[in-house]
Write a protein that holds these residues in place. Structure first.
Motif, PDB file in Angstrom:
ATOM      1  N   ARG A 113       0.999  -1.205  -0.229  1.00 49.32           N
ATOM      2  CA  ARG A 113       0.077  -0.101  -0.094  1.00 49.32           C
ATOM      3  C   ARG A 113       0.965   1.273   0.069  1.00 49.32           C
ATOM      4  NH1 ARG A 113      -4.136   2.354   4.620  1.00 49.32           N
ATOM      5  NH2 ARG A 113      -4.406   4.479   3.620  1.00 49.32           N
ATOM      6  N   LEU A 153       1.998   4.483   1.149  1.00 44.28           N
ATOM      7  CA  LEU A 153       1.756   5.400   2.296  1.00 44.28           C
ATOM      8  C   LEU A 153       1.739   6.972   2.105  1.00 44.28           C
ATOM      9  CD1 LEU A 153       3.583   3.352   5.088  1.00 44.28           C
ATOM     10  CD2 LEU A 153       0.907   3.432   4.596  1.00 44.28           C
ATOM     11  N   ILE A 199       4.112   0.236   2.358  1.00 41.23           N
ATOM     12  CA  ILE A 199       4.177  -1.129   3.261  1.00 41.23           C
ATOM     13  C   ILE A 199       3.469  -2.162   2.926  1.00 41.23           C
ATOM     14  CG2 ILE A 199       1.890  -0.315   4.313  1.00 41.23           C
ATOM     15  CD1 ILE A 199       3.536  -0.916   7.184  1.00 41.23           C
ATOM     16  N   THR A 200       4.042  -3.221   3.066  1.00 42.24           N
ATOM     17  CA  THR A 200       3.436  -4.784   2.529  1.00 42.24           C
ATOM     18  C   THR A 200       2.179  -4.917   3.257  1.00 42.24           C
ATOM     19  OG1 THR A 200       5.052  -5.872   4.001  1.00 42.24           O
ATOM     20  CG2 THR A 200       5.780  -5.624   1.851  1.00 42.24           C
ATOM     21  N   LEU A 201       1.390  -5.556   2.759  1.00 42.52           N
ATOM     22  CA  LEU A 201       0.092  -5.950   3.314  1.00 42.52           C
ATOM     23  C   LEU A 201      -0.163  -7.417   3.392  1.00 42.52           C
ATOM     24  CD1 LEU A 201      -2.330  -3.439   1.116  1.00 42.52           C
ATOM     25  CD2 LEU A 201      -1.186  -3.228   3.586  1.00 42.52           C
ATOM     26  N   GLU A 202      -1.166  -7.801   4.105  1.00 39.93           N
ATOM     27  CA  GLU A 202      -1.695  -9.396   4.274  1.00 39.93           C
ATOM     28  C   GLU A 202      -3.185  -9.240   3.824  1.00 39.93           C
ATOM     29  OE1 GLU A 202      -2.718 -10.509   8.226  1.00 39.93           O
ATOM     30  OE2 GLU A 202      -1.786 -12.588   7.765  1.00 39.93           O
ATOM     31  N   ASP A 203      -3.296  -9.578   2.854  1.00 42.35           N
ATOM     32  CA  ASP A 203      -4.879  -9.653   2.197  1.00 42.35           C
ATOM     33  C   ASP A 203      -4.825 -11.021   1.015  1.00 42.35           C
ATOM     34  OD1 ASP A 203      -7.051  -9.332   1.255  1.00 42.35           O
ATOM     35  OD2 ASP A 203      -7.048  -7.221   1.245  1.00 42.35           O
ATOM     36  N   ARG A 221      -8.761  -0.158  -4.240  1.00 41.20           N
ATOM     37  CA  ARG A 221      -9.640  -0.856  -3.312  1.00 41.20           C
ATOM     38  C   ARG A 221     -10.616   0.398  -3.003  1.00 41.20           C
ATOM     39  NH1 ARG A 221      -8.525  -4.661   0.902  1.00 41.20           N
ATOM     40  NH2 ARG A 221      -6.415  -3.728   1.208  1.00 41.20           N
ATOM     41  N   ILE A 262       4.981  -9.373   6.564  1.00 38.07           N
ATOM     42  CA  ILE A 262       4.013  -8.290   6.557  1.00 38.07           C
ATOM     43  C   ILE A 262       4.327  -6.983   7.214  1.00 38.07           C
ATOM     44  CG2 ILE A 262       1.464  -7.938   7.207  1.00 38.07           C
ATOM     45  CD1 ILE A 262       1.965 -10.230   5.512  1.00 38.07           C
ATOM     46  N   GLY A 263       3.978  -5.862   6.851  1.00 37.20           N
ATOM     47  CA  GLY A 263       4.096  -4.539   7.738  1.00 37.20           C
ATOM     48  C   GLY A 263       5.870  -4.334   7.365  1.00 37.20           C
ATOM     49  N   ASN A 285      -5.824 -10.025  12.890  1.00 41.60           N
ATOM     50  CA  ASN A 285      -4.575 -10.169  12.555  1.00 41.60           C
ATOM     51  C   ASN A 285      -3.951  -8.600  12.979  1.00 41.60           C
ATOM     52  OD1 ASN A 285      -6.419  -8.638  10.977  1.00 41.60           O
ATOM     53  ND2 ASN A 285      -5.303  -9.329   8.842  1.00 41.60           N
ATOM     54  N   PHE A 314      -1.664  -1.326  14.068  1.00 40.96           N
ATOM     55  CA  PHE A 314      -1.349  -1.832  12.783  1.00 40.96           C
ATOM     56  C   PHE A 314      -2.253  -2.699  11.841  1.00 40.96           C
ATOM     57  CE2 PHE A 314       1.081  -4.192   9.218  1.00 40.96           C
ATOM     58  CZ  PHE A 314       0.940  -3.333   8.503  1.00 40.96           C
ATOM     59  N   ASN A 315      -2.980  -2.149  11.028  1.00 40.32           N
ATOM     60  CA  ASN A 315      -4.000  -3.144  10.301  1.00 40.32           C
ATOM     61  C   ASN A 315      -2.976  -3.746   9.126  1.00 40.32           C
ATOM     62  OD1 ASN A 315      -5.688  -4.612   8.674  1.00 40.32           O
ATOM     63  ND2 ASN A 315      -7.498  -2.963   9.224  1.00 40.32           N
ATOM     64  N   PRO A 316      -2.755  -4.917   9.100  1.00 39.40           N
ATOM     65  CA  PRO A 316      -1.653  -5.328   7.925  1.00 39.40           C
ATOM     66  C   PRO A 316      -2.703  -5.527   6.678  1.00 39.40           C
ATOM     67  CG  PRO A 316      -2.175  -7.369   9.628  1.00 39.40           C
ATOM     68  CD  PRO A 316      -2.910  -6.025  10.130  1.00 39.40           C
ATOM     69  N   THR A 317      -3.909  -5.814   6.623  1.00 41.42           N
ATOM     70  CA  THR A 317      -4.899  -6.108   5.544  1.00 41.42           C
ATOM     71  C   THR A 317      -4.858  -4.712   4.886  1.00 41.42           C
ATOM     72  OG1 THR A 317      -6.022  -7.521   6.817  1.00 41.42           O
ATOM     73  CG2 THR A 317      -6.935  -6.943   4.758  1.00 41.42           C
ATOM     74  N   THR A 318      -4.966  -3.503   5.414  1.00 41.27           N
ATOM     75  CA  THR A 318      -5.277  -2.203   4.843  1.00 41.27           C
ATOM     76  C   THR A 318      -3.953  -1.401   4.792  1.00 41.27           C
ATOM     77  OG1 THR A 318      -6.000  -1.032   6.751  1.00 41.27           O
ATOM     78  CG2 THR A 318      -7.532  -2.130   5.608  1.00 41.27           C
ATOM     79  N   GLY A 319      -2.895  -1.535   5.655  1.00 42.92           N
ATOM     80  CA  GLY A 319      -1.740  -0.855   5.759  1.00 42.92           C
ATOM     81  C   GLY A 319      -1.972   0.449   6.829  1.00 42.92           C
TER      82      GLY A 319
END
Lengths: 348, 80
Positions: free
Chosen positions: A227, A229, A241-245, A271, A321-322, B6, B16-21
């Motif tokens: 995402r 920033l 930043i790397t995302l988990e989705d 999104r 992630i992150g 998560n 920190f929300n890792p799904t949305t950043g």
């Protein structure tokens, strides 16, 4: 006995405010191959910063602009290859890909490997074909119309509603809130980039980019979503930043699976507030933030080199992630003699 | 109401929300509530804990907690 160094030639050394991916690609390759790699920079302009970064690029050669054609490029690469014995070449600009793909087999005959999409793949994801591409591969893309005349704008307004995004054939986009603004944007962009003009539905949301490395057989060797920033006035990510989705991974897998994409690419995703993921654009090469993939544990440029050299890789499964990247500007000091060499001799 | 699985939080009040950043910072009191939420405590359970620990009116606490939970919901940090 020393191991023979792999020689990798890389373009896109313009590490400027809207950077080419070359320097990031090289950093990632050096991370993996350490001292066993020699990097040959291929430049177009004499002030591309990568040319002067001698800890990044071992030797740079200027190459002809894409408009000079394939024969001119091939001839120059043959000259460079005679001296450097290139193993792998990684082009990093959209505009040069067509020529590199056209001479891919000729380069292979010389012993220079690459890992590029086919011409058909390159053209199908072109922004003027994005709508058809989305329909064909069942991927969500914004509604759009490709127009050749300013007189077609009113019908776009009826179908897509304001605001509209008026996009140039190769680059640039202007948001228009009225027909007058749309007409002005049409003239400005067509004068700069030619026709057609793409008129796209305006979508708002969170901008996410996905770096993907496809193996050419429908598999994604690596997928890293990021995402943005911090976005510059040119729309480029200055931090991310790397995302988990899982949904982002699924869209990238669906893309590689349905297109058999070969090589690196970047999916630009929006999104929306209702959590829909639209593919806004597909860039057919590594993005400038590609070093983040190495930082997150999936070194895509190094993997591409290995795949180009014939290695079969098991797709990566995890990444951190992150993990953040924050771009920075750095003033490199050099001497006029360096500038003179690259300007006069085309080599440094 | 539960914090999404998560979501990463720290003692310093960083979320920190890792799904949305998305990332947020909260004050020490909100950080304490987050830790309670992470442990799976209900609204009334963590409210009682705070009432025992701090000198605060029940009504005031209830209003503040509801306000905070609404902010967490709007920030997409709670399980639906």
């Amino acid at each position: 006995m020393n191991q023979k160094k792999i020689v990798v030639a890389v373009t896109g050394l313009n590490a400027i405010d809207s950077p080419g991916p070359g320097v990031a690609v090289i950093r990632a390759i050096r991370d993996e191959f350490k001292d066993n790699v020699r990097i040959i920079g291929l430049s177009y302009e004499t002030l591309e910063p990568g040319i002067y970064m001698h800890d990044i690029v071992d030797k740079t050669y200027q190459i002809p602009y894409p408009t000079a054609g394939t024969q001119s490029l091939l001839s120059r690469l043959k000259y460079i290859h005679n001296i450097e014995k290139i193993n792998v070449v990684i082009p990093n600009f959209d505009a040069e890909l067509y020529n590199f793909i056209k001479i891919e087999s000729a380069l292979r005959d010389l012993g220079i490997q690459s890992f590029l999409p086919s011409l058909e793949q390159l053209e199908s994801r072109d922004k003027i074909n994005l709508s058809a591409f989305g329909k064909k591969h069942n991927l969500l893309v914004p509604d759009e119309k490709v127009i050749y005349s300013v007189n077609d704008l009113p019908s776009c307004e009826e179908d897509l509603n304001f605001p509209l995004v008026i996009k140039g054939k190769f680059y640039d986009a202007i948001i228009a809130h009225t027909l007058e603004q749309a007409q002005k944007a049409f003239y400005k962009l067509s004068a700069k980039w030619g026709l057609p003009i793409i008129v796209q539905q305006f979508l708002t949301g969170t901008e996410i980019n996905i770096a993907v490395l496809g193996d050419g057989n429908g598999n994604a060797t690596s997928i890293v979503p990021m995402r943005k920033l911090y976005i510059t006035d040119k729309g480029k990510a200055w931090a991310g930043i790397t995302l988990e989705d899982e949904n982002l991974l699924a869209i990238a897998k669906s893309f590689t699976n349905s297109t058999n994409w070969k090589g690196g690419c970047e999916l630009e995703i929006m999104r929306t507030v209702d959590n829909k993921l639209y593919i806004m654009e597909i860039n057919p090469r590594f993005p400038a933030w590609i070093y983040l993939t190495a930082g997150a544990g999936q070194n895509q440029p190094a993997s591409l080199v290995k795949m180009a050299m014939g290695e079969k890789l098991i797709p990566f499964e995890n990444y951190t992630i992150g993990k953040l990247f924050i771009r920075y500007a750095w003033d490199l000091i050099t001497d006029v003699q360096e500038f003179q060499k690259i300007s006069a001799l085309g080599e440094l | 109401m539960r914090l999404k699985k998560n979501i990463a939080t720290s003692d310093t009040g960083f979320i920190f929300n890792p799904t949305t950043g998305d990332s947020f910072t909260v004050n020490p009191m909100a950080s304490e509530i987050l830790q309670h939420l992470k442990q799976g405590l209900t609204f009334s359970e963590f409210k009682n804990l705070i009432l025992q620990k701090y000198d605060v009116e029940a009504n005031q606490l209830e209003n503040d907690c509801e306000d905070f939970l609404n902010q967490l919901k709007e920030a997409n940090l709670l399980e639906v």
